[in-house]
Scaffold this motif. Structure first.
Motif, PDB file in Angstrom:
ATOM      1  N   ASP A 186      -7.753   0.827  -6.418  1.00 27.53           N
ATOM      2  CA  ASP A 186      -7.197  -0.095  -7.419  1.00 27.53           C
ATOM      3  C   ASP A 186      -6.046  -0.891  -6.823  1.00 27.53           C
ATOM      4  O   ASP A 186      -5.818  -2.046  -7.209  1.00 27.53           O
ATOM      5  CB  ASP A 186      -6.660   0.688  -8.628  1.00 27.53           C
ATOM      6  N   TYR A 187      -5.307  -0.267  -5.902  1.00 24.96           N
ATOM      7  CA  TYR A 187      -4.096  -0.872  -5.358  1.00 24.96           C
ATOM      8  C   TYR A 187      -4.219  -1.196  -3.868  1.00 24.96           C
ATOM      9  O   TYR A 187      -3.212  -1.398  -3.201  1.00 24.96           O
ATOM     10  CB  TYR A 187      -2.901   0.048  -5.665  1.00 24.96           C
ATOM     11  N   THR A 188      -5.460  -1.263  -3.382  1.00 25.96           N
ATOM     12  CA  THR A 188      -5.695  -1.764  -2.014  1.00 25.96           C
ATOM     13  C   THR A 188      -6.745  -2.862  -1.990  1.00 25.96           C
ATOM     14  O   THR A 188      -6.904  -3.530  -0.977  1.00 25.96           O
ATOM     15  CB  THR A 188      -6.155  -0.634  -1.076  1.00 25.96           C
ATOM     16  N   ARG A 189      -7.450  -3.083  -3.086  1.00 26.39           N
ATOM     17  CA  ARG A 189      -8.558  -4.041  -3.058  1.00 26.39           C
ATOM     18  C   ARG A 189      -8.083  -5.488  -2.935  1.00 26.39           C
ATOM     19  O   ARG A 189      -8.878  -6.369  -2.597  1.00 26.39           O
ATOM     20  CB  ARG A 189      -9.430  -3.877  -4.304  1.00 26.39           C
ATOM     21  N   TYR A 190      -6.807  -5.728  -3.205  1.00 28.91           N
ATOM     22  CA  TYR A 190      -6.276  -7.076  -3.045  1.00 28.91           C
ATOM     23  C   TYR A 190      -5.802  -7.363  -1.618  1.00 28.91           C
ATOM     24  O   TYR A 190      -5.309  -8.445  -1.339  1.00 28.91           O
ATOM     25  CB  TYR A 190      -5.142  -7.317  -4.036  1.00 28.91           C
ATOM     26  N   LEU A 191      -5.937  -6.402  -0.726  1.00 31.01           N
ATOM     27  CA  LEU A 191      -5.656  -6.653   0.689  1.00 31.01           C
ATOM     28  C   LEU A 191      -6.724  -7.564   1.283  1.00 31.01           C
ATOM     29  O   LEU A 191      -7.882  -7.547   0.844  1.00 31.01           O
ATOM     30  CB  LEU A 191      -5.650  -5.333   1.469  1.00 31.01           C
ATOM     31  N   PRO A 192      -6.382  -8.350   2.316  1.00 34.47           N
ATOM     32  CA  PRO A 192      -7.417  -9.136   3.009  1.00 34.47           C
ATOM     33  C   PRO A 192      -8.545  -8.234   3.498  1.00 34.47           C
ATOM     34  O   PRO A 192      -8.307  -7.104   3.929  1.00 34.47           O
ATOM     35  CB  PRO A 192      -6.652  -9.760   4.179  1.00 34.47           C
ATOM     36  N   ARG A 193      -9.757  -8.727   3.443  1.00 34.13           N
ATOM     37  CA  ARG A 193     -10.916  -7.889   3.715  1.00 34.13           C
ATOM     38  C   ARG A 193     -10.921  -7.332   5.134  1.00 34.13           C
ATOM     39  O   ARG A 193     -11.474  -6.270   5.387  1.00 34.13           O
ATOM     40  CB  ARG A 193     -12.188  -8.689   3.469  1.00 34.13           C
TER      41      ARG A 193
ATOM     42  N   ILE B  69       6.782  -3.549  -9.342  1.00 30.97           N
ATOM     43  CA  ILE B  69       7.607  -2.484  -9.917  1.00 30.97           C
ATOM     44  C   ILE B  69       7.678  -1.299  -8.961  1.00 30.97           C
ATOM     45  O   ILE B  69       8.754  -0.727  -8.730  1.00 30.97           O
ATOM     46  CB  ILE B  69       7.046  -2.052 -11.286  1.00 30.97           C
ATOM     47  N   GLU B  70       6.525  -0.916  -8.405  1.00 27.70           N
ATOM     48  CA  GLU B  70       6.502   0.233  -7.488  1.00 27.70           C
ATOM     49  C   GLU B  70       7.403  -0.016  -6.282  1.00 27.70           C
ATOM     50  O   GLU B  70       8.122   0.880  -5.835  1.00 27.70           O
ATOM     51  CB  GLU B  70       5.077   0.512  -7.004  1.00 27.70           C
ATOM     52  N   LYS B  71       7.375  -1.226  -5.766  1.00 30.62           N
ATOM     53  CA  LYS B  71       8.160  -1.511  -4.557  1.00 30.62           C
ATOM     54  C   LYS B  71       9.660  -1.520  -4.833  1.00 30.62           C
ATOM     55  O   LYS B  71      10.433  -0.837  -4.151  1.00 30.62           O
ATOM     56  CB  LYS B  71       7.733  -2.854  -3.959  1.00 30.62           C
ATOM     57  N   TYR B  72      10.087  -2.263  -5.833  1.00 28.74           N
ATOM     58  CA  TYR B  72      11.527  -2.444  -6.034  1.00 28.74           C
ATOM     59  C   TYR B  72      12.153  -1.286  -6.816  1.00 28.74           C
ATOM     60  O   TYR B  72      13.271  -0.857  -6.503  1.00 28.74           O
ATOM     61  CB  TYR B  72      11.781  -3.795  -6.713  1.00 28.74           C
TER      62      TYR B  72
ATOM     63  N   LEU C  28      -0.791   4.447   5.711  1.00 26.81           N
ATOM     64  CA  LEU C  28       0.223   4.083   4.733  1.00 26.81           C
ATOM     65  C   LEU C  28       0.024   4.823   3.410  1.00 26.81           C
ATOM     66  O   LEU C  28       0.991   5.251   2.767  1.00 26.81           O
ATOM     67  CB  LEU C  28       0.201   2.569   4.496  1.00 26.81           C
ATOM     68  N   THR C  29      -1.219   4.978   3.003  1.00 26.10           N
ATOM     69  CA  THR C  29      -1.494   5.694   1.756  1.00 26.10           C
ATOM     70  C   THR C  29      -1.132   7.167   1.879  1.00 26.10           C
ATOM     71  O   THR C  29      -0.444   7.735   1.016  1.00 26.10           O
ATOM     72  CB  THR C  29      -2.977   5.562   1.374  1.00 26.10           C
ATOM     73  N   PHE C  30      -1.591   7.796   2.947  1.00 26.61           N
ATOM     74  CA  PHE C  30      -1.308   9.217   3.146  1.00 26.61           C
ATOM     75  C   PHE C  30       0.200   9.460   3.250  1.00 26.61           C
ATOM     76  O   PHE C  30       0.741  10.380   2.629  1.00 26.61           O
ATOM     77  CB  PHE C  30      -2.011   9.714   4.406  1.00 26.61           C
ATOM     78  N   GLY C  31       0.878   8.618   4.014  1.00 21.88           N
ATOM     79  CA  GLY C  31       2.326   8.766   4.153  1.00 21.88           C
ATOM     80  C   GLY C  31       3.049   8.571   2.837  1.00 21.88           C
ATOM     81  O   GLY C  31       3.972   9.325   2.510  1.00 21.88           O
ATOM     82  N   GLY C  32       2.633   7.585   2.051  1.00 18.87           N
ATOM     83  CA  GLY C  32       3.286   7.330   0.770  1.00 18.87           C
ATOM     84  C   GLY C  32       3.100   8.461  -0.216  1.00 18.87           C
ATOM     85  O   GLY C  32       4.060   8.939  -0.827  1.00 18.87           O
ATOM     86  N   VAL C  33       1.862   8.905  -0.380  1.00 21.43           N
ATOM     87  CA  VAL C  33       1.564   9.968  -1.338  1.00 21.43           C
ATOM     88  C   VAL C  33       2.286  11.262  -0.975  1.00 21.43           C
ATOM     89  O   VAL C  33       2.926  11.900  -1.824  1.00 21.43           O
ATOM     90  CB  VAL C  33       0.035  10.210  -1.409  1.00 21.43           C
ATOM     91  N   CYS C  34       2.196  11.666   0.284  1.00 23.63           N
ATOM     92  CA  CYS C  34       2.714  12.976   0.685  1.00 23.63           C
ATOM     93  C   CYS C  34       4.230  12.997   0.839  1.00 23.63           C
ATOM     94  O   CYS C  34       4.872  13.994   0.496  1.00 23.63           O
ATOM     95  CB  CYS C  34       2.054  13.420   1.989  1.00 23.63           C
TER      96      CYS C  34
ATOM     97  N   VAL D  50       0.838  -1.196   0.000  1.00 16.61           N
ATOM     98  CA  VAL D  50       0.000   0.000   0.000  1.00 16.61           C
ATOM     99  C   VAL D  50       0.874   1.246   0.000  1.00 16.61           C
ATOM    100  O   VAL D  50       0.633   2.196  -0.751  1.00 16.61           O
ATOM    101  CB  VAL D  50      -0.939   0.012   1.228  1.00 16.61           C
ATOM    102  N   PHE D  51       1.895   1.237   0.841  1.00 13.70           N
ATOM    103  CA  PHE D  51       2.802   2.386   0.894  1.00 13.70           C
ATOM    104  C   PHE D  51       3.515   2.575  -0.430  1.00 13.70           C
ATOM    105  O   PHE D  51       3.512   3.676  -0.996  1.00 13.70           O
ATOM    106  CB  PHE D  51       3.822   2.198   2.018  1.00 13.70           C
ATOM    107  N   TRP D  52       4.132   1.519  -0.957  1.00 15.49           N
ATOM    108  CA  TRP D  52       4.955   1.659  -2.155  1.00 15.49           C
ATOM    109  C   TRP D  52       4.136   2.016  -3.385  1.00 15.49           C
ATOM    110  O   TRP D  52       4.609   2.774  -4.241  1.00 15.49           O
ATOM    111  CB  TRP D  52       5.744   0.365  -2.398  1.00 15.49           C
ATOM    112  N   SER D  53       2.911   1.490  -3.491  1.00 12.37           N
ATOM    113  CA  SER D  53       2.105   1.790  -4.676  1.00 12.37           C
ATOM    114  C   SER D  53       1.637   3.233  -4.698  1.00 12.37           C
ATOM    115  O   SER D  53       1.223   3.744  -5.750  1.00 12.37           O
ATOM    116  CB  SER D  53       0.897   0.848  -4.757  1.00 12.37           C
ATOM    117  N   HIS D  54       1.719   3.935  -3.555  1.00 11.70           N
ATOM    118  CA  HIS D  54       1.375   5.362  -3.518  1.00 11.70           C
ATOM    119  C   HIS D  54       2.606   6.251  -3.349  1.00 11.70           C
ATOM    120  O   HIS D  54       2.515   7.456  -3.575  1.00 11.70           O
ATOM    121  CB  HIS D  54       0.384   5.631  -2.373  1.00 11.70           C
ATOM    122  N   PHE D  55       3.729   5.658  -2.967  1.00 11.51           N
ATOM    123  CA  PHE D  55       4.962   6.420  -2.777  1.00 11.51           C
ATOM    124  C   PHE D  55       5.752   6.564  -4.073  1.00 11.51           C
ATOM    125  O   PHE D  55       6.113   7.666  -4.490  1.00 11.51           O
ATOM    126  CB  PHE D  55       5.820   5.737  -1.711  1.00 11.51           C
TER     127      PHE D  55
END
Length: 454
Positions: A228-235, A163-166, A245-251, A27-32
């Motif tokens: 799009d990039y969090t829906r594959y997380l466990p429910r 790709i986003e992570k590595y 994680l999203t807010f930290g990654g984006v900002c 989640v972090f890397w896909s927004h960072f």
């Protein structure tokens, strides 16, 4: 890595819980990683050339990132519960037919973002090749980057997020080293052009508002990508972790790149990709090849996600194409747009950032008010048929805010004129749309029986 399914079901139907196994760190890397791009550096340069003093410019960067980043994080938390891409999830408020309007607009926006991201990366790749003694024409360099992007986007979310992570680690190290060396080269924090504070009156207030709006737009545009990039997380993933994680990654990534742009604005001279890249290459000294390589690679990170989201959006709009083919159509149109608009990048980019807010802000207000107004209790398959009141609200608020509040080179609304050119339409649009949808939910006009989700 797993190749994502290509049929319409991967977009239109909630994910099977058996597929929701993604690790939370993605989640972090896909927004960072997507914000580690020259377009963010250019925003910093744009702000630095607006005539604001350093403190006011820094205020614009921080305020814009918070305003733009928080809605993205709140949208991202919808992913595990709905199991749907973000635009498709908006059918809960817009209806099955109504969601096609923002879906089509978002697809067109993705084409524009592809072009915006490709131009500076292609310029960097051409310069890097020239430094290695290879004459690489712009069209060919752009084609190579576009091919890498569309192959990754067509493979789907798992490849994109890997790709986003590595690649994110590589881009972080490259930009941090290049930017740090550039600032050391300057010797100190340089004065920005026209050291003028807000005491100058309405004109400075308009500049500050414009700067915040440009910065906010860069982050807020990710709201239509978020789940799009969090829906594959466990429910059962806690929403607070997703939001943080999203807010930290984006900002974090956007603010770092924009700060580098702001503090090097005077040395750049203007915000065209040629000037920014040439200025960075000069300031980075021996690290110039590293900086150019990072700029070139950054478009792969950002546009792989962009092409994948564009495919989701085009399918949500009702276009009967497979997901990989939809991604290819997006990349192909963006290629043509990049070639056509490369010579007018700075003006087109600034106008594009500002125009994007006019529809994203009210869309986001409606989606968040609907989702959180129901206590996040939507069933995964529950959406009204046809055109829901939320879709009408979206169209009405978007049109009215453009007519009354917009301040662009093409048109200035009466309210913006009365405020001395200050455009607050995106804030008004978000608040008005959110309040309208909250009222609809409260009055029960779009209410449906819903079970609580733990």
């Amino acid at each position: 890595m797993r190749i994502e399914a290509s049929g319409r079901g991967i977009v239109e139907r909630p994910l099977d819980p058996a597929l929701q196994t993604m690790a939370i760190d993605r989640v972090f890397w896909s927004h960072f990683s997507p914000n580690l791009a020259p377009s963010a550096w250019v925003i910093g340069v744009l702000v630095g050339l607006m005539g604001l003093d350093v403190r006011t410019a820094l205020l614009a960067l921080v305020a814009g990132n918070v305003i733009g980043g928080l809605p993205v994080a709140l949208c991202a938390a919808m992913g595990p519960a709905t199991g749907l891409p973000q635009i498709e999830a908006s059918r809960l408020a817009f209806g099955m037919a109504g969601k096609r309007v923002p879906a089509l607009i978002n697809w067109a926006s993705c084409v524009g973002w592809d072009a915006v991201n490709n131009v500076p990366s292609t310029v960097a790749l051409v310069l890097l090749a020239r430094a290695c003694g290879v004459a690489l024409p712009f069209w060919l360099a752009l084609g190579l980057l576009a091919l890498a992007q569309v192959l990754a986007g067509a493979a789907g979310h798992d490849v994109v997020q890997a790709i986003e992570k590595y690649l994110g680690w590589v881009l972080l190290a490259a930009f941090a080293c290049s930017g740090g060396f550039a600032l050391l080269h300057l010797g100190a924090v340089p004065p920005l052009p026209h050291e003028v504070g807000l005491a100058g009156g309405t004109a400075r207030g308009a500049d500050l508002a414009l700067a915040i709006r440009a910065v906010a737009s860069f982050n807020l545009a990710w709201a239509v990508y978020a789940s799009d990039y969090t829906r594959y997380l466990p429910r059962g993933t806690p929403p607070r972790r997703i939001i943080a994680l999203t807010f930290g990654g984006v900002c974090a990534s956007a603010l770092m790149m924009e700060m580098f742009g702001l503090l090097t604005a005077r040395a750049m001279g203007d915000a065209s990709p040629g000037a920014v890249i040439a200025g960075l290459g000069h300031l980075a000294g021996p690290l110039a090849p590293l900086a150019l390589a990072a700029i070139a690679l950054s478009s792969v990170a950002i546009n792989a996600a962009n092409d994948n989201t564009a495919a989701y959006a085009l399918m949500s709009a009702g276009i009967r194409l497979s997901r990989p083919l939809s991604a290819g159509v997006t990349a192909g149109l963006a290629y043509l747009l990049s070639v056509a608009g490369a010579g007018r990048f700075a003006a087109l980019y600034e106008n594009y950032l500002l125009l994007a807010l006019y529809w994203i802000a009210p869309w986001c207000g409606i989606v968040l008010a609907d989702w959180y107004g129901r206590g996040r209790a939507h069933p995964r398959d529950d959406a009204p048929d046809g055109w829901a009141p939320g879709a009408s609200l979206f169209v009405g608020v978007t049109v009215l805010t453009i007519l009354l509040f917009s301040a662009t080179p093409l048109y200035t609304g009466p309210v913006a004129r009365a405020l001395g050119g200050v455009d607050i339409g995106y804030l008004v649009g978000f608040v008005a749309a959110a309040a309208g949808q909250a009222l609809l939910v409260r009055r029960g006009r779009v209410a449906r029986p819903v079970p609580e989700i733990a």
